[in-house]
Enzyme design. Structure first.
Site, PDB file in Angstrom:
ATOM      1  N   GLU A 228      16.045 -20.882  17.578  1.00 36.32           N
ATOM      2  CA  GLU A 228      16.415 -21.282  16.222  1.00 36.32           C
ATOM      3  C   GLU A 228      16.252 -20.038  15.362  1.00 36.32           C
ATOM      4  O   GLU A 228      15.137 -19.606  15.084  1.00 36.32           O
ATOM      5  CB  GLU A 228      15.518 -22.404  15.702  1.00 36.32           C
TER       6      GLU A 228
ATOM      7  N   ASP B  66      10.850 -21.640  17.840  1.00 36.43           N
ATOM      8  CA  ASP B  66      11.003 -21.946  16.423  1.00 36.43           C
ATOM      9  C   ASP B  66      11.251 -20.672  15.622  1.00 36.43           C
ATOM     10  O   ASP B  66      10.571 -19.661  15.798  1.00 36.43           O
ATOM     11  CB  ASP B  66       9.730 -22.637  15.918  1.00 36.43           C
TER      12      ASP B  66
END
Length: 603
Positions: free
Chosen positions: A336, A295
């Site tokens: 990401e 993330d």
């Protein structure tokens, strides 16, 4: 780095060893061995159901570098426990940072038996150029048939559907224990523990095994850019902190600041680096997940997203991805980052962060903007061309392409049909332009990804309180069929569209006046390989629109997104197979629709 061995895989339980390796609570034939890092403690005890919660019955012995160790012969799997840490006048009852399972985010640690019968599971994830990813949130993916949030057992019931749809990887939003029962999962309280509301460790292993039986790999989101911020048991874990910070697991200065609170792990401290590395390896070893999606790596490699680099964060990702590449060559690391940074997907040996692929902002944002803007004249074919052609390090598959994800359909944004037509997202325009975006996802170079329910026209925005409405899969069965057909072409399941798995693309037709674009995809080239995709981003219909093709001969129509079998709102414009002469042919183009052509292989 720490002198203590990293957390062990399930197969490495020591049988009767004097000192058992590994962090946390480790079962062996003579009880449970406990090890915890608490460098500022004067004394540490372990208390639990095995000693009637005595705070003195089982002292731990100090090891080097602030580690504490002890064995409890009466300990068993399923026992609840906590560490009792003495620091000056503080007596702190703490859960185990390495807990594989907790009763809940504010409850107790549980002694977890990591053993599991994987039977004949030998699944290997397909290569990147064959992957089609389906992103899912376990709490809502299962649907509304059971009370409370969905769990892994409920989610298993939809694996057959995903197999039939054609996806071969499911990316699960974070499943580590978080505060409460409802969450997106990006607020981890205990990164080693499976969320109790999702069913705990055994249910997750059963889900992974069953997904593999269906030919589906499991990718898991992990959150290492921050922890918590609530129900965070490792906060000021052994009683020490500076500047009111989080203590031994965190930066205790300006580097702690993140958009989610002052809870960034201290990537420069060996024991914390080991903690995060051990966590990544646990998912790959003990749970057999096929990949990890990190993330928002932007906040691992920088403090504020705009400079103030954190070299220690970059180095940590290199350590993890290098070990993944060496030990698990068929598993992947996804980033990401959304800053279009090619160094993320360069190998660690070349100075890169080592991720295999990254979510691509240069695709999703222009594609959503192009299909969502109301006025045809404002659609930019140049923007679409650039979205199709972007690549990193000259590798088409170092990016993940998508039109919907959990981030893109929340936080002030909505599903594509709702962005197209907010007042009536299920109308013709919502269906037409959202599927036009889907064609781009499935035919552009990159690893395609869908977000749960996208294929049956889920509208509105994503919320962790609203279960997915699986009745829509029947109601919009025609659109589901279109996605199934697109995925089949993308994976070359019939052997005539190999180019969609290839590195090469050429946008050979760009008509910004009529809002038409066409491109060729190929791997080696020739019949059965070359694919030509034609897209009309305008409300204007064309009865005879000239398009170039790479070679003459018969080109067969593999998909017409205007077919009324996909939706009764579509026109069924009668596009047909084409005979190409002198490198050109005329096609019929319906409004907001796409055509996909290829040639059969020679007999």
């Amino acid at each position: 780095m720490s002198s203590v061995s990293p957390a062990r895989p399930a197969a490495a339980i020591d049988q009767g060893a004097e000192v058992v390796s590994g962090m946390g609570a480790n079962l062996h034939q003579n009880g449970v061995a406990f090890r915890v890092w608490a460098p500022h403690a004067q004394k540490v005890f372990v208390s639990g159901s095995f000693n009637e919660w005595s705070d003195t019955a089982n002292p731990l012995t100090a090891e080097e570098n602030g580690y504490w160790y002890g064995n409890v012969e009466s300990g068993r799997a399923g026992d609840e426990y906590k560490y009792v840490i003495h620091n000056q006048d503080q007596v702190l009852w703490r859960n185990d940072p390495y807990s594989r399972e907790v009763t809940n985010s504010v409850g107790n640690s549980l002694v977890c038996d990591p053993r599991f019968d994987w039977e004949d599971d030998d699944f290997q994830l397909p290569p990147l150029n064959e992957l089609v990813i389906y992103e899912a949130h376990i709490g809502t993916f299962a649907g509304a048939d059971t009370p409370g949030p969905g769990n892994f057992r409920d989610a298993q019931s939809h694996l057959e559907y995903l197999k039939n749809l054609g996806v071969n990887a499911i990316e699960i939003m974070p499943a580590a224990e978080f505060a409460g029962d409802l969450s997106w999962g990006y607020n981890p309280a205990y990164i080693f523990a499976i969320e109790s509301a999702y069913g705990g460790p055994t249910q997750f292993k059963k889900f992974v095994k069953e997904a593999h039986r269906h030919g589906i790999g499991v990718l898991l989101d992990v959150v290492y850019n921050h922890f918590g911020p609530s129900d965070l048991g490792i906060w000021q874990f052994d009683g020490w902190s500076e500047n009111g910070g989080g203590g031994i697991y965190f930066y205790n200065d300006w580097r702690a600041e993140t958009p989610w609170g002052s809870t960034r792990p201290d990537y420069g401290r060996g024991e914390v680096r080991q903690y995060i590395r051990d966590n990544a390896m646990m998912w790959l070893e003990e749970y057999r997940v096929d990949g990890l999606r990190f993330d928002m790596t932007l906040y691992m490699r920088t403090v504020d997203g705009n400079g103030n680099d954190l070299p220690d964060g970059w180095g940590l990702t290199q350590w993890i991805t290098r070990e993944m590449r060496e030990r698990f060559p068929h598993k992947i690391a996804l980033a990401e980052d959304l800053r279009n940074n090619a160094w993320l997907t360069k190998a660690p040996g070349d100075g890169g962060a080592g991720f295999h692929t990254q979510w691509d902002a240069q695709f999703v944002h222009p594609v959503r903007a192009t299909v969502s803007v109301p006025d045809d004249s404002l659609r930019s074919m140049q923007a679409v061309r650039d979205a199709i052609c972007t690549r990193y390090n000259d590798d088409a598959f170092q990016r993940v392409v998508y039109s919907e994800s959990h981030d893109e359909v929340a936080n002030g944004k909505a599903r594509v049909p709702s962005e197209v037509s907010p007042s009536d997202p299920e109308n013709r325009y919502g269906e037409k332009r959202s599927t036009l975006a889907a064609v781009l996802v499935m035919t552009s170079p990159g690893v395609p990804m869908l977000f749960q329910g996208q294929e049956f026209l889920t509208t509105g925005w994503f919320q962790d309180t609203e279960p997915l409405d699986w009745d829509r899969a029947k109601e919009y069965g025609g659109l589901v069929q279109m996605y199934q057909d697109l995925i089949g072409l993308r994976r070359n399941l019939t052997g005539v569209t190999a180019g969609l798995k290839g590195q090469h693309v050429n946008v050979h037709h760009l008509d910004d006046n009529n809002k038409v674009i066409a491109f060729r995809r190929w791997e080696e080239g020739g019949p059965g390989d070359d694919v030509v995709v034609v897209l009309n981003f305008c409300s204007q219909k064309h009865d005879a629109y000239s398009i170039g093709f790479p070679q003459d001969g018969l080109w067969k129509l593999r998909l017409n997104s205007d077919w009324d079998g996909y939706s009764e709102l579509f026109d069924n414009t009668a596009s047909t197979d084409l005979t190409v002469k002198d490198g050109h042919a005329s096609v019929k183009l319906a409004p907001y629709s796409a055509l996909i052509y290829s040639q059969d292989k020679p007999a």
